[in-house]
Enzyme design. Structure first.
Site, mmCIF file in Angstrom:
data_model
loop_
_atom_site.group_PDB
_atom_site.id
_atom_site.type_symbol
_atom_site.label_atom_id
_atom_site.label_comp_id
_atom_site.label_asym_id
_atom_site.label_seq_id
_atom_site.Cartn_x
_atom_site.Cartn_y
_atom_site.Cartn_z
ATOM 1 C CG ASP A 137 -2.074 0.975 1.106
ATOM 2 O OD1 ASP A 137 -2.409 1.341 -0.034
ATOM 3 O OD2 ASP A 137 -2.616 1.393 2.138
ATOM 4 C CB CYS A 192 -21.915 -8.409 -4.250
ATOM 5 S SG CYS A 192 -20.334 -7.933 -3.519
ATOM 6 C CB CYS A 195 -26.040 -8.213 -0.991
ATOM 7 S SG CYS A 195 -25.657 -7.462 0.614
ATOM 8 C CB CYS A 198 -21.606 -2.049 1.593
ATOM 9 S SG CYS A 198 -21.713 -2.457 -0.166
ATOM 10 C CB CYS A 202 -22.207 4.334 2.822
ATOM 11 S SG CYS A 202 -20.964 5.639 2.687
ATOM 12 C CB CYS A 223 -14.897 7.614 1.539
ATOM 13 S SG CYS A 223 -14.361 6.217 2.542
ATOM 14 C CB CYS A 253 -18.777 -0.332 3.597
ATOM 15 S SG CYS A 253 -16.984 -0.269 3.463
ATOM 16 C CB CYS A 257 -19.760 -7.192 4.233
ATOM 17 S SG CYS A 257 -19.418 -8.436 2.959
#
Length: 414
Positions: A137, A192, A195, A198, A202, A223, A253, A257
């Site tokens: 990252d 997913c 669904c 999320c 949010c 976000c 989120c 899940c």
């Protein structure tokens, strides 16, 4: 082919032995998502993260050979970091919520250290030097696309990588190797389905669904993770109330899940455990006396008023060796001030009144907003007292706005 298969097995085994629950091999092919990333940036969804739009960075993200010309294979690993929230959090508005990934040791160092060990041990197996490069990252690498290619999961609607039996609470790390290794089969199926938990959960409506091609889209400028970490300026007024008591990052989120609700298990890596008051992350040595960091309130649902009272020495002890350092002291206390404003309790006034004298305008301005949200007589008094001596134009505007919303004009406070 037999040698390549054996190498893949060796790399996956070494990764498991170094604490990585997920491991797969990806080919370093050019990205299929570069055009979509470019469009996302041009539409303003990257917020103030201008570094993502630099042509050289975009080109490197699109082709790993631009950062390591000799790369032939990529080992992609995932490491679980899930921890249960402390009792009462996030429901208690008097306590701050730090995203799970940032409650302990800085994951960049933990994952990178493990990948370097994998690299060294792999060279021992090969009996020769194998050029390699580790990314966690930190570089122009499209980690999630590589993880998908390596069979570690699919792009969920929350834009995260989701594994069908592990969920999404895992860090990704990459080891680029100048050696051919048989790649794993990608996992491209979208599990997913219909669904949209999320998207509905949010608070800032940052998740925008999928493109016609099926790619998930997020407006990063809305976000909570972006606003509390990457964003360096004032948080937009209309978004402040929606942040609640999330003071660094956001897990909402992921929390809703179904794959995490069913499969998330506590992380085995001790470095990711939340810290008690005054405690440094594992492996981080104190700079001074043993009790030098005792003033910080820890990361396990810390009281907001105690966080607001951290001086620079306490901040140094609190943030050393931790991912929270990325926000900077001013950015972090900005977030705490917003959370205190959302608490709207008179008990927060003394800490916020003190913050009106902070050296950072960013902290003072958000403290003024929070006092305006509380609106008690003591809060209004603190605002009126601070206004005449405030020299920063933006902070003066925040104080004036807070007073106007409480029915007291700036002129009356002079």
């Amino acid at each position: 082919m037999r040698c390549s298969v054996n190498r893949a097995e060796v790399l996956r085994r070494l990764a498991r032995e170094e604490g990585f629950g997920l491991a797969g091999i990806a080919a370093p092919d050019p990205s299929r998502h570069l055009a979509l990333l470019d469009l996302w940036i041009r539409e303003g969804c990257a917020g103030t993260m201008a570094y993502m739009a630099r042509p050289a960075n975009l080109a490197r993200r699109g082709d790993l050979r631009r950062i390591m010309p000799e790369v032939q294979s990529v080992l992609v690993v995932g490491q679980n970091y899930f921890r249960e929230d402390p009792r009462g959090v996030p429901a208690d508005p008097a306590r701050g919520v730090i995203a799970r990934y940032a409650r302990g040791r800085d994951y960049h160092r933990v994952v990178a250290r493990g990948l370097r060990r994998v690299h060294r041990r792999f060279e021992e197996v090969e009996g020769r030097r194998v050029p390699g490069r580790v990314y966690v990252d930190t570089g122009p690498v499209l980690e999630r696309e590589l993880a998908e290619r390596a069979g570690l999961g699919w792009f969920g609607r929350n834009t995260l990588m989701i594994h069908p039996r592990r969920g999404s609470y895992f860090f990704l790390g990459m080891l680029l190797l100048a050696l051919e290794v048989e790649p794993d089969a990608p996992l491209r199926a979208d599990h997913c389905g219909s669904c949209r938990a999320c998207l509905d959960a949010c608070p800032t409506s940052a998740l925008l669904g999928r493109t016609a091609g099926g790619a998930p889209v997020m407006d990063a400028s809305r976000c909570i993770s972006y606003l509390t970490i990457e964003h360096r300026g004032p948080i937009p007024h209309d978004l402040r109330p929606r942040i609640g008591n999330r003071i660094y990052g956001c897990d909402i989120c992921q929390e809703v899940c179904p794959f995490n609700m069913r499969f998330a298990r506590p992380a085995a890596e001790p470095g990711y455990a939340a810290r008690a008051p005054g405690e440094l992350p594992p492996g981080v040595e104190p700079l001074g006396e043993p009790d030098a960091g005792a003033r910080h309130p820890g990361t396990d649902g810390p009281p907001l008023t105690e966080l607001m009272g951290m001086d620079r020495a306490s901040w140094e002890a609190f943030s050393r060796g931790s991912a929270v350092r990325r926000a900077g002291r001013a950015g972090f206390l900005r977030n705490v001030a917003v959370a205190l404003g959302n608490w709207r309790s008179a008990a927060a006034v003394p800490a916020l009144r003190s913050a009106l004298g902070d050296t950072e305008p960013l902290v003072r301005g958000h403290a003024a907003w929070a006092l305006g949200r509380i609106g008690s007589a003591e809060a209004v008094r603190a605002l009126r007292t601070a206004l005449p001596g405030e020299e920063d134009a933006w902070v003066r505007d925040e104080i004036g706005r807070a007073l106007r919303e409480e029915g007291a004009t700036p002129a009356a406070s002079a």
